[in-house]
Write a protein that holds these residues in place. Structure first.
Motif, short mmCIF file in Angstrom:
data_model
loop_
_atom_site.label_atom_id
_atom_site.label_comp_id
_atom_site.label_asym_id
_atom_site.label_seq_id
_atom_site.Cartn_x
_atom_site.Cartn_y
_atom_site.Cartn_z
N ASN A 191 11.83 19.06 -1.51
CA ASN A 191 11.49 20.32 -1.77
C ASN A 191 10.19 20.63 -1.14
OD1 ASN A 191 13.64 20.55 -3.96
ND2 ASN A 191 12.25 19.37 -5.28
N GLU A 192 9.66 19.81 -0.73
CA GLU A 192 8.11 20.10 0.20
C GLU A 192 8.26 19.25 0.94
OE1 GLU A 192 4.55 21.08 -2.65
OE2 GLU A 192 5.69 19.85 -3.65
N PRO A 193 8.96 19.28 2.33
CA PRO A 193 9.06 18.68 3.47
C PRO A 193 7.67 18.16 4.32
CG PRO A 193 9.80 20.71 4.11
CD PRO A 193 9.64 20.59 2.58
N THR A 194 6.62 19.03 3.98
CA THR A 194 5.40 18.65 4.24
C THR A 194 4.59 17.44 3.32
OG1 THR A 194 4.33 20.44 3.21
CG2 THR A 194 4.98 20.76 5.40
N LYS A 195 5.20 17.10 2.47
CA LYS A 195 4.88 15.89 1.54
C LYS A 195 5.47 14.56 1.86
CE LYS A 195 1.98 18.60 -1.26
NZ LYS A 195 0.76 18.55 -1.41
N VAL A 196 4.60 13.65 2.38
CA VAL A 196 5.26 12.26 2.83
C VAL A 196 4.56 11.27 2.07
CG1 VAL A 196 5.59 11.05 4.90
CG2 VAL A 196 5.65 13.36 5.03
N LYS A 197 5.30 10.28 1.70
CA LYS A 197 4.75 9.05 1.16
C LYS A 197 5.22 7.76 1.84
CE LYS A 197 4.46 8.50 -3.32
NZ LYS A 197 4.81 8.52 -4.72
N LEU A 198 4.11 7.06 2.30
CA LEU A 198 4.49 6.13 3.22
C LEU A 198 3.97 4.84 2.59
CD1 LEU A 198 2.59 7.49 6.63
CD2 LEU A 198 5.19 7.73 5.80
N PHE A 199 4.88 3.77 2.72
CA PHE A 199 4.91 2.51 2.09
C PHE A 199 4.46 1.37 3.22
CE2 PHE A 199 7.44 4.90 -0.56
CZ PHE A 199 6.99 4.51 -1.72
N TYR A 238 0.76 -1.14 0.06
CA TYR A 238 -0.11 -0.11 -0.04
C TYR A 238 0.98 1.21 -0.16
CZ TYR A 238 -4.25 -2.82 1.31
OH TYR A 238 -5.08 -3.81 1.30
N VAL A 239 0.37 2.40 -0.60
CA VAL A 239 1.05 3.55 -0.57
C VAL A 239 0.28 4.80 -0.24
CG1 VAL A 239 2.47 5.22 -2.00
CG2 VAL A 239 2.36 2.63 -2.66
N LEU A 240 0.68 5.42 0.79
CA LEU A 240 -0.31 6.62 1.23
C LEU A 240 0.45 8.06 1.07
CD1 LEU A 240 -1.59 5.30 4.56
CD2 LEU A 240 -2.97 5.79 2.82
N ASN A 241 -0.37 8.85 0.35
CA ASN A 241 0.25 10.05 -0.07
C ASN A 241 -0.26 10.97 1.06
OD1 ASN A 241 1.84 9.56 -2.46
ND2 ASN A 241 -0.14 9.29 -3.45
N LEU A 242 0.67 11.79 1.84
CA LEU A 242 0.23 12.40 3.12
C LEU A 242 0.76 14.26 2.74
CD1 LEU A 242 -0.26 9.82 4.38
CD2 LEU A 242 0.46 10.79 6.23
N GLU A 243 0.06 14.78 3.17
CA GLU A 243 0.32 16.32 3.56
C GLU A 243 -0.07 16.77 4.86
OE1 GLU A 243 -0.21 20.86 1.67
OE2 GLU A 243 -1.20 19.19 0.93
N ILE A 244 1.17 17.05 5.44
CA ILE A 244 1.06 17.39 7.01
C ILE A 244 1.41 18.97 7.23
CG2 ILE A 244 1.48 15.42 7.79
CD1 ILE A 244 4.41 16.04 8.02
N GLU A 245 0.62 19.47 8.49
CA GLU A 245 1.07 21.13 8.59
C GLU A 245 2.52 21.61 8.55
OE1 GLU A 245 -1.85 23.94 10.86
OE2 GLU A 245 -0.40 22.86 12.40
N LYS A 246 3.12 20.62 9.41
CA LYS A 246 4.48 20.99 9.70
C LYS A 246 5.42 19.58 9.42
CE LYS A 246 3.53 24.22 13.49
NZ LYS A 246 3.67 24.47 14.80
N PRO A 247 6.79 20.02 9.16
CA PRO A 247 7.58 18.68 8.73
C PRO A 247 7.81 17.76 9.95
CG PRO A 247 8.58 20.70 7.99
CD PRO A 247 7.55 21.06 8.98
N ILE A 248 7.96 16.46 9.62
CA ILE A 248 8.10 15.41 10.84
C ILE A 248 9.13 14.47 10.28
CG2 ILE A 248 7.12 13.54 12.00
CD1 ILE A 248 4.42 15.08 11.65
N LEU A 249 10.26 14.29 11.32
CA LEU A 249 11.28 13.31 10.78
C LEU A 249 10.98 11.88 10.65
CD1 LEU A 249 13.72 14.55 13.52
CD2 LEU A 249 13.81 15.08 11.26
N GLU A 250 11.62 11.38 9.57
CA GLU A 250 11.36 9.98 9.13
C GLU A 250 11.24 8.95 10.31
OE1 GLU A 250 13.43 6.60 6.49
OE2 GLU A 250 14.02 8.62 6.05
N THR A 251 12.11 9.34 11.26
CA THR A 251 12.40 8.24 12.51
C THR A 251 11.20 8.25 13.26
OG1 THR A 251 13.20 10.15 13.64
CG2 THR A 251 14.67 8.45 12.73
#
Length: 307
Positions: free
Chosen positions: A260-268, A231-244
């Motif tokens: 380029n856009e640290p508030t854009k996150v892709k989760l597998f 599964y792949v989830l595309n997220l947009e968050i208000e503030k950047p969050i570390l990978e850990t």
């Protein structure tokens, strides 16, 4: 039937079409896809006798386009990407003018003009000069002239360009209604249109064929890949969050954060974790602006084959 065999078109040393082979049968709507510059329009121009091939063969109803172009033109209706119209003419005047090129005259021409105007729903605009029509209605006039001589093969290069959503549905219905007795080659950049309308799809890239399959087999492939792949989830968050921080959620196998856009996150993930991610984010007071599950689609396959 339209049959293309080892078709090549060279411009100097560059191959616009490179050893291309496929065929479309009667009663079939074939979606002909590819990025800009892939060779789609060149292929269609060769098939409609507007351009000569460097090598290879194209046959329409068993007739070779290079050997008997006049006979081929009688069997083909063509709506090019840039619809050429004589804008000083009126709708019926233009259709009558074009009909004579196909050898349709007299009462038959009058009947066919009336039929195609009704078919593409041009009745309300049929008294107007072509320059007075919107782009969408000009496309309808182009489709009407392509159908005027009741051709066996219909080649449509992006026929829904400039149409609003309601008009697109109407043109789709027209194409579907006439498809049983014709071979239709349908070029478009709208993937949903292909899946809604076509029986088969051919994708080319840099002049070469990269996919040729039925829509049914393609849909089966999409379902299989969707079930087997992660599964792949595309997220947009208000503030950047570390990978850990994301890795603290059990079941996440990989995290991609856009530089380029640290508030854009892709989760597998290996399962659907949308609920768990939402609750974990709420617990940690992370503001999720968007969360969308990515699925396999014809658009994704197109990107994979042509990038």
């Amino acid at each position: 039937m339209l049959k293309i065999t080892n078709l090549t078109k060279l411009y100097g040393s560059q191959a616009a079409v490179d050893n291309l082979s496929f065929e479309a049968k009667k009663g079939e709507i074939l979606g002909f896809l590819g990025p800009n510059g892939a060779g789609k329009s060149t292929t269609m121009k060769i098939a409609t006798c507007y351009m000569a091939a460097s090598s290879g063969n194209v046959e329409v109803g068993g007739i070779n386009v290079a050997e008997r172009p006049k006979a081929v033109r009688q069997k083909i209706g063509y709506l090019p990407e840039h619809n050429p119209l004589y804008l000083d003419m009126y709708v019926k005047e233009y259709l009558a003018f074009m009909g004579k090129f196909y050898g349709v005259t007299g009462n038959l021409l009058k009947t066919r003009i009336k039929e195609v105007i009704e078919l593409v729903k041009l009745e309300r605009e049929s008294h107007k000069q072509l320059r007075q029509l919107s782009k969408g209605y000009r496309q309808r006039v182009g489709l009407a002239q392509a159908l005027l001589h009741d051709p066996e093969v219909l080649i449509l290069d992006e026929p829904t360009t400039g149409l609003d959503p309601n008009q697109i549905v109407e043109i789709r219905n027209v194409i579907k209604s006439i498809s049983a007795e014709k071979t239709i080659i349908f070029s478009t950049h709208i993937m949903q249109e292909v899946q809604a309308l076509c029986d088969r799809v051919v994708i080319i890239n840099k002049g070469k064929k990269v996919l040729d399959t039925s829509i049914d087999k393609l849909n089966d492939k999409l379902k299989t890949e969707l079930n087997q792949n992660e599964y792949v989830l595309n997220l947009e968050i208000e503030k950047p969050i570390l990978e850990t921080e994301w890795q603290q959620i059990e079941g996440i196998s990989k995290v991609e954060i856009s530089q380029n856009e640290p508030t854009k996150v892709k989760l597998f993930t290996q399962s659907d974790l949308r609920r768990e991610i939402f609750l974990y984010a709420a617990k940690n007071e992370w503001v999720l602006l968007e969360m969308q599950q990515q699925t396999q689609s014809l658009e994704n396959i197109f990107h994979q084959l042509t990038k």
